[in-house]
Every structure is written in C-alpha cells, then in structure tokens.
Design an enzyme around this catalytic site. Structure first.
Site, PDB file in Angstrom:
ATOM      1  N   ASP A 111       3.932  -0.821  -8.627  1.00  0.00           N
ATOM      2  CA  ASP A 111       3.518  -0.042  -9.806  1.00  0.00           C
ATOM      3  C   ASP A 111       3.659   1.444  -9.510  1.00  0.00           C
ATOM      4  OD1 ASP A 111       1.426  -0.339  -7.766  1.00  0.00           O
ATOM      5  OD2 ASP A 111       0.377   1.102  -9.042  1.00  0.00           O
TER       6      ASP A 111
ATOM      7  N   ASP B 121       0.855  -1.200   0.000  1.00  0.00           N
ATOM      8  CA  ASP B 121       0.000   0.000   0.000  1.00  0.00           C
ATOM      9  C   ASP B 121       0.886   1.243   0.000  1.00  0.00           C
ATOM     10  OD1 ASP B 121      -2.343  -1.528   0.180  1.00  0.00           O
ATOM     11  OD2 ASP B 121      -2.089  -1.746   2.337  1.00  0.00           O
TER      12      ASP B 121
ATOM     13  N   GLU C 181      -0.113  -7.187  -9.705  1.00  0.00           N
ATOM     14  CA  GLU C 181       0.804  -7.071 -10.842  1.00  0.00           C
ATOM     15  C   GLU C 181       0.069  -7.369 -12.156  1.00  0.00           C
ATOM     16  OE1 GLU C 181       4.216  -9.437 -10.026  1.00  0.00           O
ATOM     17  OE2 GLU C 181       5.462  -8.378 -11.469  1.00  0.00           O
TER      18      GLU C 181
ATOM     19  N   THR D 139       1.904 -11.345  -9.258  1.00  0.00           N
ATOM     20  CA  THR D 139       0.885 -11.247  -8.190  1.00  0.00           C
ATOM     21  C   THR D 139      -0.444 -10.762  -8.786  1.00  0.00           C
ATOM     22  OG1 THR D 139       1.084  -8.921  -7.525  1.00  0.00           O
ATOM     23  CG2 THR D 139       2.791 -10.418  -6.718  1.00  0.00           C
TER      24      THR D 139
ATOM     25  N   LYS E 110      -0.347   9.984   1.618  1.00  0.00           N
ATOM     26  CA  LYS E 110      -0.234  11.201   2.462  1.00  0.00           C
ATOM     27  C   LYS E 110       0.994  11.111   3.344  1.00  0.00           C
ATOM     28  CE  LYS E 110      -4.929  12.593   2.270  1.00  0.00           C
ATOM     29  NZ  LYS E 110      -6.243  12.150   2.670  1.00  0.00           N
TER      30      LYS E 110
END
Ligand code: SAM
Length: 210
Positions: A152, A116, A192, A189, A120
């Site tokens: 990514d 993740d 992915e 994954t 922020k």
C-alpha cells in the site's frame, strides 16, 4: 506490526510440527519434503492468511511461510493447528539467513506482501527489497523464477522499483491499482483487506532476475 507478547506463543510454537527448525540442513531438500515440483516462499507472512489460503488454492505447489515475530507466527499457526500440512511448512526466523535455508536456484517464486516500509533512511537496510536482500533472492531463485511484491506504501514501492532496476532485475508486471480488477487467483492478505476497506490503492509489481 507491533503487538503485545502472547504468553502462549512460544510453548504453542514448540509443539507445531509444521515449523521447520533445522533450515540450514534443508537447503536443496524442500521439494522432496513437500513432494512438489514448484516452490513458493512468502517472506513476512504475518497472521498467515496468504500462506494458508494460497497453499489451499494451489495444492500442486509447495508453500513456505517465513515470519520472524513469534507472537504473529503463533496467531498464523493457530489458524491451522489441526490441519494437514501436505504442501506447506513455516519458518519462524529472520529472513536475513534465507540464502542458507534454500539452495541455489531452488525457489520458483518469492512473495513480499505488505512488507514493513522502514521509512527512515538509516533503517532502509531492513526493507525486504533492499539490495542486500535482492542479492540473497538472486541466489535462491531459479533462473526463470520471479518475485512478486504487493504494498500500500507508495514510497516503499518507488524505492523497490529503483532498487530492483539498479540491481539488474527485469520488470515484468506493474500496477498502481491492482485490486481495481478482480484477481481470484491471488489471495487478499490481512493488511490488504484493511487498505482496500480504506479505498487505498494496492501497488503490485513482478520481476525476474536478469
Ligand atoms: N504479509 C502480511 C500481510 O500482508 O497481512 C503481514 C504484513 S506485516 C506489515 C509485515 C510482516 O513481515 C511482519 O509480521 C514482520 O514481522 C514480518 N517481517 C519483517 N521483516 C522480516 C524478516 N526479515 N524476516 C521475517 N519476517 C519479517
């Protein structure tokens, strides 16, 4: 990864013997448990494809998947409900405590797949490549152990490159388009797949601790 609560998830997980629940007592014991010399740990396994398929592709290594979201973990473990788990185990918990689950120098490779990004700045401490996590990884990785990251997200990748650099880790491999070439040795994954279908580049780096 946001997903709705699955009513069956907790009762199902309660019956799964592949889950290790007393992780604090397991530090130093994982190799013996799995009867393997080499130990890989994937943090944030999501729906489990990488952990499952890598443990099948490399049966002579031990594979521990870690996922904190019970709903996602249940989907992962449903895929292997009736399988043997000779060389793999799963932890359903937050990897913040990872340095109490594994002994010093116990782990050969840590895998971070599409973690993740926590975009922020004030939430940056949750990134799995934040310095506070790197300190924990440093403890549990063998001296010659490595950490492999795929993402990514270019901002998370840039952040991670600097964070590892600033914390004394050494960069061994670096790619800004990893899937341009075939890599049958490395499972794709779930996330992915999605990004590859959108023709987005996959960033990948490998580090070892100094
Ligand atoms: N690795 C999978 C893939 O590539 O398809 C899933 C990627 S998903 C974006 C990231 C996963 O990491 C989520 O399922 C999330 O719950 C899990 N995760 C994030 N922080 C974690 C932590 N501190 N401990 C355990 N799991 C975590």
């Amino acid at each position: 990864m946001r997903m709705r609560k699955l009513k069956w998830a907790e009762p199902f997980l309660a019956t799964q013997s592949v889950i290790v629940r007393n992780c604090d007592e397991m530090a130093g014991q994982w190799r013996r448990l799995l009867n393997q010399e080499e130990l890989h740990v994937e943090i944030g396994s999501g729906k489990g494809d990488y952990w499952i398929k890598m443990s099948e592709l490399y049966p002579n290594a031990g594979w521990i998947g870690i996922e904190k979201n019970v709903n996602v973990a249940a989907i992962a473990l449903k895929k292997v409900e009736n399988c043997e788990h000779l060389n793999r185990r799963f932890i359903v918990d937050d990897a913040q405590a990872i340095d109490s689950w594994f002994a010093k120098d116990e782990v050969d490779v840590i895998h971070l797949n599409f973690s993740d990004p926590w975009p922020k700045k004030r939430a940056s401490k949750h990134r799995l490549s934040h310095a506070s996590f790197l300190k924990r990884y440093e403890q549990i990785l063998k001296p010659e152990g490595k950490l492999i990251m795929k993402t990514d997200n270019v901002k998370l990748f840039e952040f991670s490159i600097l964070e590892f650099q600033n914390n004394g880790w050494l960069l061994d491999e670096f790619s800004v388009d990893y899937r341009r070439d075939e890599h049958p040795e490395d499972v794709i994954t779930e996330y992915e797949h999605r990004f590859m279908e959108l023709n987005q580049p996959i960033y990948r780096a490998v580090w070892h601790k100094a």
